[in-house]
Write an enzyme that holds these catalytic residues in place. Structure first.
Site, PDB file in Angstrom:
ATOM      1  N   LYS A 171       8.476  33.852  27.387  1.00 55.38           N
ATOM      2  CA  LYS A 171       9.568  33.388  28.247  1.00 55.38           C
ATOM      3  C   LYS A 171      10.401  34.591  28.675  1.00 55.38           C
ATOM      4  CE  LYS A 171      13.452  31.177  26.824  1.00 55.38           C
ATOM      5  NZ  LYS A 171      14.596  31.724  27.560  1.00 55.38           N
ATOM      6  N   ASP A 218      12.673  31.406  32.757  1.00 55.49           N
ATOM      7  CA  ASP A 218      13.812  30.555  32.375  1.00 55.49           C
ATOM      8  C   ASP A 218      15.016  30.953  33.224  1.00 55.49           C
ATOM      9  OD1 ASP A 218      15.419  28.773  31.061  1.00 55.49           O
ATOM     10  OD2 ASP A 218      15.574  29.946  29.217  1.00 55.49           O
ATOM     11  N   LYS A 221      16.875  28.689  35.093  1.00 53.82           N
ATOM     12  CA  LYS A 221      17.877  27.609  35.091  1.00 53.82           C
ATOM     13  C   LYS A 221      18.547  27.449  36.445  1.00 53.82           C
ATOM     14  CE  LYS A 221      18.821  27.980  30.122  1.00 53.82           C
ATOM     15  NZ  LYS A 221      18.258  29.291  29.767  1.00 53.82           N
ATOM     16  N   ASP A 272      21.866  24.807  42.257  1.00 51.55           N
ATOM     17  CA  ASP A 272      22.568  25.255  43.466  1.00 51.55           C
ATOM     18  C   ASP A 272      22.406  24.138  44.489  1.00 51.55           C
ATOM     19  OD1 ASP A 272      23.643  26.896  45.604  1.00 51.55           O
ATOM     20  OD2 ASP A 272      23.013  28.660  44.463  1.00 51.55           O
ATOM     21  N   ILE A 273      22.804  24.373  45.725  1.00 50.55           N
ATOM     22  CA  ILE A 273      22.590  23.354  46.757  1.00 50.55           C
ATOM     23  C   ILE A 273      21.085  23.230  47.020  1.00 50.55           C
ATOM     24  CG2 ILE A 273      24.862  23.650  47.815  1.00 50.55           C
ATOM     25  CD1 ILE A 273      23.443  25.279  50.041  1.00 50.55           C
ATOM     26  N   THR A 299      20.835  23.520  23.866  1.00 49.14           N
ATOM     27  CA  THR A 299      20.753  23.325  22.410  1.00 49.14           C
ATOM     28  C   THR A 299      21.922  23.971  21.647  1.00 49.14           C
ATOM     29  OG1 THR A 299      19.263  25.221  22.309  1.00 49.14           O
ATOM     30  CG2 THR A 299      18.257  23.044  22.343  1.00 49.14           C
ATOM     31  N   ARG A 349      14.120  27.154  14.281  1.00 47.29           N
ATOM     32  CA  ARG A 349      14.470  28.084  13.212  1.00 47.29           C
ATOM     33  C   ARG A 349      13.596  27.824  11.982  1.00 47.29           C
ATOM     34  NH1 ARG A 349      16.334  30.284  16.796  1.00 47.29           N
ATOM     35  NH2 ARG A 349      18.432  31.060  17.158  1.00 47.29           N
ATOM     36  N   GLN A 380      22.778  28.349  17.987  1.00 46.91           N
ATOM     37  CA  GLN A 380      22.066  27.071  18.148  1.00 46.91           C
ATOM     38  C   GLN A 380      22.727  25.997  17.277  1.00 46.91           C
ATOM     39  OE1 GLN A 380      19.899  26.607  20.374  1.00 46.91           O
ATOM     40  NE2 GLN A 380      18.800  28.508  20.762  1.00 46.91           N
ATOM     41  N   ARG A 401      14.912  34.927  18.703  1.00 42.97           N
ATOM     42  CA  ARG A 401      15.368  35.846  17.658  1.00 42.97           C
ATOM     43  C   ARG A 401      14.573  35.787  16.357  1.00 42.97           C
ATOM     44  NH1 ARG A 401      21.453  34.106  19.060  1.00 42.97           N
ATOM     45  NH2 ARG A 401      20.214  32.282  19.647  1.00 42.97           N
TER      46      ARG A 401
HETATM   47  O1  LIG Z   1      18.930  24.479  25.761  1.00 45.77           O
HETATM   48  C1  LIG Z   1      18.432  25.632  25.732  1.00 45.77           C
HETATM   49  C2  LIG Z   1      17.817  26.190  26.831  1.00 45.77           C
HETATM   50  C3  LIG Z   1      17.268  27.440  26.724  1.00 45.77           C
HETATM   51  N1  LIG Z   1      17.346  28.144  25.575  1.00 45.77           N
HETATM   52  C4  LIG Z   1      16.722  29.484  25.533  1.00 45.77           C
HETATM   53  O2  LIG Z   1      15.743  29.517  24.490  1.00 45.77           O
HETATM   54  C5  LIG Z   1      15.794  30.751  23.815  1.00 45.77           C
HETATM   55  C6  LIG Z   1      16.095  30.509  22.366  1.00 45.77           C
HETATM   56  O3  LIG Z   1      16.230  31.730  21.699  1.00 45.77           O
HETATM   57  P1  LIG Z   1      16.541  31.846  20.135  1.00 45.77           P
HETATM   58  O4  LIG Z   1      16.775  33.300  19.938  1.00 45.77           O
HETATM   59  O5  LIG Z   1      15.318  31.338  19.420  1.00 45.77           O
HETATM   60  O6  LIG Z   1      17.761  31.032  19.831  1.00 45.77           O
HETATM   61  C7  LIG Z   1      16.833  31.604  24.525  1.00 45.77           C
HETATM   62  O7  LIG Z   1      16.151  32.418  25.461  1.00 45.77           O
HETATM   63  C8  LIG Z   1      17.709  30.609  25.263  1.00 45.77           C
HETATM   64  O8  LIG Z   1      18.206  31.124  26.477  1.00 45.77           O
HETATM   65  C9  LIG Z   1      17.971  27.602  24.496  1.00 45.77           C
HETATM   66  O9  LIG Z   1      18.083  28.224  23.424  1.00 45.77           O
HETATM   67  N2  LIG Z   1      18.483  26.336  24.599  1.00 45.77           N
END
Ligand SMILES: O=c1ccn([C@@H]2O[C@H](COP(=O)(O)O)[C@@H](O)[C@H]2O)c(=O)[nH]1
Length: 224
Positions: free
Chosen positions: A28, A55, A57, A60-61, A110, A171, A180, A201
């Site tokens: 990603k 990713d 996200k 916009d219009i 999340t 995790r 998170q 991470r």
């Molecule tokens: O709701 C969401 C949407 C996107 N993310 C993305 O996923 C990864 C999660 O990374 P970790 O380091 O495992 O927490 C990150 O790129 C976010 O931008 C999300 O966490 N939640």
């Protein structure tokens, strides 16, 4: 397993993908790397046979979402995220028709819990809002959802088969949550019915990223 390359430079991303080698085939690329030259790097990954989730996200219009989605559809990425607002989703779906690009609608981030969505002005719970947005995403023709592992089983029951349910907030047991708030282990997310897990991470900040990715892959395989 989709590894989130949330890293500050293309050089860091190159070093990470080299360390991960054949252990990871799906990456990603999100906002941090995108603003550091990540689009060309994503193109290169695709050229090397890796699958890439952009990713970005979008929200916009409709005209802007539509034209930006057309640009992404030319790259050969597997997934693109848009926020789960009906106008936005309809514009992106129309623009991606006929391409191989699958759209994922971001339901509720999340990092949000019930108090966070109340602060943002929404009545009800995260579960209610995820369900509402999941139904709207299905109506709009989006291919899948971004949601937390906590909502996967309910979303599958609501939507039936067909949509991809992709979960960040993963995790391994004992790993730091960081920002998170709605999270689960890889095995729990798979057992709940997730299609793919996004993991950043816990892999990229591990002392041995390849070993961390292999351990998560083994946990996923054991749960399937
Ligand atoms: O709701 C969401 C949407 C996107 N993310 C993305 O996923 C990864 C999660 O990374 P970790 O380091 O495992 O927490 C990150 O790129 C976010 O931008 C999300 O966490 N939640």
């Amino acid at each position: 397993m989709i590894v989130a390359l949330d890293l500050p430079s293309v050089a860091d991303a190159e070093a990470m993908t080299a360390r991960l080698g054949e252990a990871v085939s799906f990456y990603k690329v999100g906002l941090e790397l995108m603003y550091a030259g990540g689009l060309d790097f994503a193109r290169r990954l695709i050229g090397e046979g890796k699958k890439v989730f952009l990713d970005l996200k979008f929200h916009d219009i409709p005209n802007t979402v539509s034209r930006a989605t057309e640009q992404v559809a030319r790259l050969g990425a597997a997934y693109l995220t848009v926020h789960a607002y009906p106008q936005t989703m309809r514009a992106a779906v129309a623009a991606s028709q006929g391409s191989g690009l699958k759209l994922l609608a971001v339901t509720v981030m999340t990092s949000y819990d019930d108090a966070d969505i109340a602060e943002a002005g929404y009545a009800g719970t995260v579960k209610d809002l995820v369900a509402r947005r999941a139904r709207q995403a299905q109506e709009a023709g989006v291919a899948g959802l971004i949601l937390s592992p906590e909502e996967v089983a309910a979303a599958r029951a609501l939507l039936g088969p067909g949509m991809d349910l992709v979960t960040p907030g993963i995790r391994p047991a004992g790993a730091a949550l960081g920002d998170q708030k709605r999270a689960a282990t890889p095995a729990s997310a798979i057992q709940a019915g997730a299609t793919a897990l996004v993991i950043g991470r816990p892999v990229t900040q591990a002392s041995d990223p390849r070993a961390a990715a292999e351990a998560i892959a083994a946990e996923i395989a054991g749960a399937l």
